[in-house]
Design a protein around this motif. Structure first.
Motif, PDB file in Angstrom:
ATOM      1  N   THR A 166     -37.122 -27.825  -3.041  1.00 14.92           N
ATOM      2  CA  THR A 166     -37.706 -29.173  -3.035  1.00 14.92           C
ATOM      3  C   THR A 166     -37.227 -30.039  -1.879  1.00 14.92           C
ATOM      4  O   THR A 166     -37.500 -31.237  -1.856  1.00 14.92           O
ATOM      5  N   THR A 167     -36.521 -29.445  -0.923  1.00 14.40           N
ATOM      6  CA  THR A 167     -36.070 -30.212   0.234  1.00 14.40           C
ATOM      7  C   THR A 167     -37.260 -30.883   0.914  1.00 14.40           C
ATOM      8  O   THR A 167     -38.273 -30.246   1.190  1.00 14.40           O
ATOM      9  N   GLY A 168     -37.148 -32.175   1.160  1.00 16.72           N
ATOM     10  CA  GLY A 168     -38.220 -32.912   1.809  1.00 16.72           C
ATOM     11  C   GLY A 168     -39.254 -33.460   0.853  1.00 16.72           C
ATOM     12  O   GLY A 168     -40.214 -34.107   1.291  1.00 16.72           O
ATOM     13  N   GLN A 169     -39.064 -33.238  -0.466  1.00 18.19           N
ATOM     14  CA  GLN A 169     -40.039 -33.743  -1.446  1.00 18.19           C
ATOM     15  C   GLN A 169     -39.515 -34.943  -2.240  1.00 18.19           C
ATOM     16  O   GLN A 169     -40.308 -35.649  -2.863  1.00 18.19           O
ATOM     17  N   PHE A 170     -38.224 -35.140  -2.262  1.00 16.34           N
ATOM     18  CA  PHE A 170     -37.631 -36.339  -2.857  1.00 16.34           C
ATOM     19  C   PHE A 170     -36.210 -36.458  -2.341  1.00 16.34           C
ATOM     20  O   PHE A 170     -35.685 -35.542  -1.686  1.00 16.34           O
ATOM     21  N   ASN A 171     -35.554 -37.573  -2.634  1.00 16.50           N
ATOM     22  CA  ASN A 171     -34.193 -37.818  -2.163  1.00 16.50           C
ATOM     23  C   ASN A 171     -33.212 -37.659  -3.320  1.00 16.50           C
ATOM     24  O   ASN A 171     -33.085 -38.563  -4.158  1.00 16.50           O
ATOM     25  N   PRO A 172     -32.493 -36.535  -3.401  1.00 14.42           N
ATOM     26  CA  PRO A 172     -31.573 -36.318  -4.525  1.00 14.42           C
ATOM     27  C   PRO A 172     -30.486 -37.383  -4.628  1.00 14.42           C
ATOM     28  O   PRO A 172     -29.968 -37.634  -5.723  1.00 14.42           O
ATOM     29  N   ALA A 173     -30.149 -38.023  -3.525  1.00 13.83           N
ATOM     30  CA  ALA A 173     -29.049 -38.983  -3.520  1.00 13.83           C
ATOM     31  C   ALA A 173     -29.328 -40.205  -4.379  1.00 13.83           C
ATOM     32  O   ALA A 173     -28.393 -40.880  -4.812  1.00 13.83           O
ATOM     33  N   ILE A 174     -30.593 -40.502  -4.633  1.00  9.97           N
ATOM     34  CA  ILE A 174     -30.907 -41.699  -5.413  1.00  9.97           C
ATOM     35  C   ILE A 174     -31.306 -41.358  -6.844  1.00  9.97           C
ATOM     36  O   ILE A 174     -31.780 -42.223  -7.582  1.00  9.97           O
ATOM     37  N   HIS A 175     -31.120 -40.107  -7.240  1.00 11.32           N
ATOM     38  CA  HIS A 175     -31.511 -39.684  -8.580  1.00 11.32           C
ATOM     39  C   HIS A 175     -30.307 -39.212  -9.382  1.00 11.32           C
ATOM     40  O   HIS A 175     -29.268 -38.852  -8.822  1.00 11.32           O
ATOM     41  N   ASN A 176     -30.494 -39.192 -10.683  1.00  6.52           N
ATOM     42  CA  ASN A 176     -29.480 -38.725 -11.622  1.00  6.52           C
ATOM     43  C   ASN A 176     -29.933 -37.392 -12.206  1.00  6.52           C
ATOM     44  O   ASN A 176     -31.123 -37.104 -12.262  1.00  6.52           O
ATOM     45  N   ASN A 177     -28.985 -36.567 -12.611  1.00 10.78           N
ATOM     46  CA  ASN A 177     -29.355 -35.340 -13.319  1.00 10.78           C
ATOM     47  C   ASN A 177     -28.727 -35.286 -14.701  1.00 10.78           C
ATOM     48  O   ASN A 177     -28.536 -34.212 -15.266  1.00 10.78           O
ATOM     49  N   SER A 178     -28.421 -36.470 -15.253  1.00 12.62           N
ATOM     50  CA  SER A 178     -27.875 -36.523 -16.603  1.00 12.62           C
ATOM     51  C   SER A 178     -28.503 -37.641 -17.433  1.00 12.62           C
ATOM     52  O   SER A 178     -27.953 -38.041 -18.453  1.00 12.62           O
ATOM     53  N   GLY A 179     -29.667 -38.156 -16.975  1.00 15.58           N
ATOM     54  CA  GLY A 179     -30.372 -39.162 -17.752  1.00 15.58           C
ATOM     55  C   GLY A 179     -31.130 -38.531 -18.904  1.00 15.58           C
ATOM     56  O   GLY A 179     -31.000 -37.337 -19.188  1.00 15.58           O
ATOM     57  N   VAL A 180     -31.960 -39.321 -19.548  1.00  9.82           N
ATOM     58  CA  VAL A 180     -32.613 -38.870 -20.779  1.00  9.82           C
ATOM     59  C   VAL A 180     -33.987 -38.261 -20.531  1.00  9.82           C
ATOM     60  O   VAL A 180     -34.372 -37.295 -21.191  1.00  9.82           O
ATOM     61  N   VAL A 181     -34.740 -38.799 -19.573  1.00  8.54           N
ATOM     62  CA  VAL A 181     -36.124 -38.375 -19.366  1.00  8.54           C
ATOM     63  C   VAL A 181     -36.192 -37.359 -18.224  1.00  8.54           C
ATOM     64  O   VAL A 181     -35.848 -37.675 -17.082  1.00  8.54           O
ATOM     65  N   ASP A 182     -36.647 -36.160 -18.534  1.00  9.26           N
ATOM     66  CA  ASP A 182     -36.789 -35.117 -17.514  1.00  9.26           C
ATOM     67  C   ASP A 182     -37.946 -35.461 -16.586  1.00  9.26           C
ATOM     68  O   ASP A 182     -39.059 -35.768 -17.040  1.00  9.26           O
ATOM     69  N   ILE A 183     -37.679 -35.376 -15.284  1.00  2.77           N
ATOM     70  CA  ILE A 183     -38.654 -35.705 -14.254  1.00  2.77           C
ATOM     71  C   ILE A 183     -38.635 -34.586 -13.219  1.00  2.77           C
ATOM     72  O   ILE A 183     -37.572 -34.016 -12.929  1.00  2.77           O
ATOM     73  N   SER A 184     -39.784 -34.258 -12.648  1.00  2.00           N
ATOM     74  CA  SER A 184     -39.813 -33.220 -11.620  1.00  2.00           C
ATOM     75  C   SER A 184     -40.918 -33.497 -10.616  1.00  2.00           C
ATOM     76  O   SER A 184     -41.873 -34.226 -10.901  1.00  2.00           O
ATOM     77  N   VAL A 185     -40.767 -32.910  -9.435  1.00  2.00           N
ATOM     78  CA  VAL A 185     -41.866 -32.888  -8.478  1.00  2.00           C
ATOM     79  C   VAL A 185     -42.821 -31.782  -8.916  1.00  2.00           C
ATOM     80  O   VAL A 185     -42.492 -30.980  -9.791  1.00  2.00           O
ATOM     81  N   PRO A 186     -44.034 -31.718  -8.342  1.00  2.00           N
ATOM     82  CA  PRO A 186     -45.028 -30.754  -8.830  1.00  2.00           C
ATOM     83  C   PRO A 186     -44.523 -29.320  -8.837  1.00  2.00           C
ATOM     84  O   PRO A 186     -43.838 -28.882  -7.908  1.00  2.00           O
ATOM     85  N   GLY A 187     -44.896 -28.584  -9.902  1.00  2.00           N
ATOM     86  CA  GLY A 187     -44.398 -27.235 -10.101  1.00  2.00           C
ATOM     87  C   GLY A 187     -45.311 -26.131  -9.611  1.00  2.00           C
ATOM     88  O   GLY A 187     -44.993 -24.950  -9.756  1.00  2.00           O
ATOM     89  N   VAL A 188     -46.465 -26.473  -9.053  1.00  2.00           N
ATOM     90  CA  VAL A 188     -47.397 -25.499  -8.492  1.00  2.00           C
ATOM     91  C   VAL A 188     -47.946 -26.082  -7.195  1.00  2.00           C
ATOM     92  O   VAL A 188     -48.416 -27.223  -7.170  1.00  2.00           O
ATOM     93  N   SER A 189     -47.888 -25.311  -6.130  1.00  5.42           N
ATOM     94  CA  SER A 189     -48.432 -25.777  -4.850  1.00  5.42           C
ATOM     95  C   SER A 189     -49.942 -25.599  -4.830  1.00  5.42           C
ATOM     96  O   SER A 189     -50.484 -24.626  -5.359  1.00  5.42           O
ATOM     97  N   LEU A 190     -50.626 -26.542  -4.204  1.00  8.36           N
ATOM     98  CA  LEU A 190     -52.070 -26.472  -4.033  1.00  8.36           C
ATOM     99  C   LEU A 190     -52.402 -26.326  -2.555  1.00  8.36           C
ATOM    100  O   LEU A 190     -51.626 -26.746  -1.682  1.00  8.36           O
ATOM    101  N   ALA A 191     -53.562 -25.762  -2.282  1.00 10.56           N
ATOM    102  CA  ALA A 191     -53.958 -25.521  -0.890  1.00 10.56           C
ATOM    103  C   ALA A 191     -54.060 -26.820  -0.099  1.00 10.56           C
ATOM    104  O   ALA A 191     -53.839 -26.831   1.126  1.00 10.56           O
ATOM    105  N   ILE A 192     -54.378 -27.915  -0.771  1.00 12.84           N
ATOM    106  CA  ILE A 192     -54.551 -29.187  -0.050  1.00 12.84           C
ATOM    107  C   ILE A 192     -53.228 -29.871   0.270  1.00 12.84           C
ATOM    108  O   ILE A 192     -53.200 -30.816   1.047  1.00 12.84           O
ATOM    109  N   ASP A 193     -52.111 -29.402  -0.304  1.00 13.41           N
ATOM    110  CA  ASP A 193     -50.835 -30.097  -0.115  1.00 13.41           C
ATOM    111  C   ASP A 193     -50.424 -30.140   1.356  1.00 13.41           C
ATOM    112  O   ASP A 193     -49.995 -31.191   1.859  1.00 13.41           O
ATOM    113  N   GLN A 194     -50.525 -29.024   2.048  1.00 12.19           N
ATOM    114  CA  GLN A 194     -50.128 -28.999   3.454  1.00 12.19           C
ATOM    115  C   GLN A 194     -51.051 -29.863   4.297  1.00 12.19           C
ATOM    116  O   GLN A 194     -50.619 -30.528   5.245  1.00 12.19           O
ATOM    117  N   ARG A 195     -52.319 -29.874   3.944  1.00 14.37           N
ATOM    118  CA  ARG A 195     -53.261 -30.726   4.673  1.00 14.37           C
ATOM    119  C   ARG A 195     -52.895 -32.204   4.499  1.00 14.37           C
ATOM    120  O   ARG A 195     -52.979 -33.002   5.434  1.00 14.37           O
TER     121      ARG A 195
END
Length: 597
Positions: A166-195
């Motif tokens: 996920t490098t380049g998709q969000f900034n880990p420095a401003i996020h927590n990994n011990s909060g209550v609500v699970d959050i993620s960037v998209p889990g499947v790449s689409l052909a239009i993403d690079q475009r």
């Protein structure tokens, strides 16, 4: 039916009790806190207040307990939830700005509330949003910097379903990994993403890349962050309530509507509103419980003001017209409704596959569902978009209308462009043939104000809902600029061999007059109502800065109705954050009271 998760938790030795109806056991229990509504606000309050083992809490939810239903859990099935048993099934009044059309107004009707039925995008809001809330309320505790400890309590950044780098998709420095609500960037790449990325680079002055829109500054092109974990929707029930289920000092009552709040006396001349009446059916038995310490109203921006008005709190003239005796005259109740506006703009594309194929092909959709059932993978585990733009309207648009920018400030967008790998419309059905790319324009900083009002004095009748979508010339002008920005983005070289043409009514709308007609005919709600019981000083606010209701004792409002201005982002995140601070305020207040008060 009860979810498997709830059954598993309730098999432990100490657990919350879930009641499908008001039993004698429940009715004979003394509760310190009664919470009305199990959406983002109510679930946070139930979790945080039961962390104190000496505080007994009752959570009342109008909807059912089936929060792990397949249609809720599968992100790709979210469109099936409107007009389902999980929806309040509200329809707006005719919208003048939409050519007098009525539109469906989805609101969650299940444990988890609208977090169980929304589109799962997670936004914190911006620095300017929260600082404006602080200014309007006169409380610096609502400022961005002061809220950071509460922001990270919500945030649990998790790996995407496919485990990609996920490098380049969000900034880990401003996020927590011990909060209550699970959050993620998209889990499947689409052909239009690079475009999309390439277009941002090619047009960087207009669509600059923003590594993380949850930094407090949304402006630019970003990867989305969603309340999805391992391909499954994350709701306030699967997060906050799932933790609280393990505590014996929480009781949950479902399938039960609060009909009104009733005073249990007066304190310093103000009504003490710690009495709660509720029933399961129209003309059914009405029960009353008194909270020993506080009532928390978290029924949402539609139902919270509705309950207050039924209780005699609101515009006294309006209440008297329904033979409701006014208890507290607060004319602002229900009067500050704000919402975002949705408009799908489609292009026909040259592609061998888009998500239209999944939506159109029953066999392929069934295959994808079976794949999802194995490990949450596949296209049905995706949010509605992998990427979006948050953009500001040129100041000349506002000066030409002799008005000022309605956004909270430079970190806040005026509109959002949501990049969708399919035909996206709330007005037009998916065409039988063709593959599509849509850029959904979302009016993020509206000037329109609507209202919630009574249809009758019957608590089982829904209120009248008028969000006043596109009710001002300013909002229409912002939407025109959003459509033009979408066209500019698709004009980037990255799309040249992919996009064939604009499609349908969208392609026919070119002049200002044609765009106005197209926008009014095709727009709808983004389902983000806020502001109907707002924080604020003086007569513009219904709530004190600690979320207590003005003119009353023993009652706080903790949901999106408390926002005085709509956040320039999707609203579930700000509501979680608001509730985290609210819980801290309540706990601090309880700790300062003499025992038994």
């Amino acid at each position: 039916m009860l979810s498997l998760l709830l059954l598993a938790v309730c098999a432990s030795q100490a657990h919350a009790a879930l009641f499908e109806s008001p039993t004698s056991e429940l009715l004979n229990t003394t509760y310190d806190i009664i919470i009305i509504g199990a959406g983002a606000g109510g679930a946070v309050m139930a979790n945080r207040l039961t962390e104190d083992a000496g505080t007994r809490v009752l959570l009342i939810e109008a909807g059912g307990s089936d929060f792990m239903n397949l249609n809720i859990s599968v992100p790709g099935l979210s469109s099936t939830l409107t007009h389902s048993k999980f929806d309040w099934n509200i329809t707006t009044t005719p919208q003048i700005g939409l050519n007098n059309r009525t539109v469906a107004y989805p609101r969650g009707f299940v444990l988890g509330g609208s977090t169980a039925t929304n589109q799962m995008i997670f936004c914190r809001g911006t620095k300017d949003d929260w600082n404006r809330f602080a200014n309007v309320s006169g409380d610096d505790g609502w400022s961005w910097e002061k809220l950071i400890p509460f922001i990270v309590k919500v945030d649990n950044m998790t790996a995407p379903t496919d485990g990609h780098n996920t490098t380049g998709q969000f900034n880990p420095a401003i996020h927590n990994n011990s909060g209550v609500v699970d959050i993620s960037v998209p889990g499947v790449s689409l052909a239009i993403d690079q475009r999309g990325l390439n277009a941002s680079q090619e047009l960087s002055s207009e669509f600059p890349f923003n590594l993380d829109y949850n930094s407090g500054n949304t402006v630019g092109f970003s990867w989305t962050q969603s309340t999805i974990h391992n391909g499954h929707r994350v709701t306030s029930a699967t997060s906050y309530l799932a933790q609280a289920f393990n505590r014996s000092n929480l009781d949950i009552l479902v399938n039960t509507r609060v009909t009104k709040l009733v005073p249990v006396g007066k304190v310093s001349g103000k009504p003490d509103l710690r009495g709660v009446q509720f029933a399961q059916f129209a003309n059914g038995t009405v029960h009353t419980l008194h909270a020993a310490k506080e009532v928390i109203l978290s029924a949402g921006s539609v139902k919270s003001p509705h309950i207050l008005m039924l209780s005699g709190i609101g515009d006294s003239k309006h209440l008297k017209s329904f033979n409701i005796t006014p208890l507290v005259d607060l004319p602002v109740i229900g009067k500050n409704l704000q919402d975002h506006v949705f408009l799908g703009n489609p292009w026909l594309v040259n592609a061998n596959f888009t998500l239209d194929d999944v939506h159109r092909n029953a066999t392929l959709s069934a295959e994808q569902l079976e794949l999802w059932k194995v490990n949450g993978s596949g296209f049905l585990g995706l949010p509605p978009t992998n990427q979006f733009n948050w953009l500001r309207t040129n100041s000349s648009v506002f000066s030409s209308l002799n008005t000022t920018d309605p956004s909270a400030g430079p970190t806040s967008a005026n509109f959002e462009l949501i990049i969708s790998d399919n035909f996206a419309s709330k007005r037009v059905a998916l065409p039988a043939t063709g593959r599509f790319l849509s850029i959904v324009s979302n009016l993020i900083s509206p000037t329109s104000r609507g209202n919630i009002s009574l249809a009758s004095a019957d608590p089982f009748d829904l209120p009248l809902v008028n969000p006043n979508l596109l009710g001002t010339d300013v909002d229409l002008a912002i939407m025109r600029s959003a459509v033009r920005a979408a066209r500019s983005f698709i004009a980037a070289p990255a799309w040249a061999d992919y996009v064939v043409s604009e499609f349908g009514a969208f392609g026919e709308a070119q002049t200002d007059e044609e765009l106005n007609a197209y926008i009014r005919d095709q727009s709808d709600t983004v389902d983000h109502p806020i502001g109907t019981i707002p924080l604020g000083l003086g007569s513009k606010g219904a709530l004190e800065s600690d979320l207590t209701l003005k003119g009353t004792v023993g009652l706080r409002v903790v949901d999106a109705s408390a926002f005085p201005f709509i956040p320039s982002g999707h609203t579930q995140g700000p509501t979680y954050i608001l509730a985290e601070r609210a819980a801290a305020l309540v706990r601090a207040s309880l700790s300062q009271r003499p025992h038994g008060v």
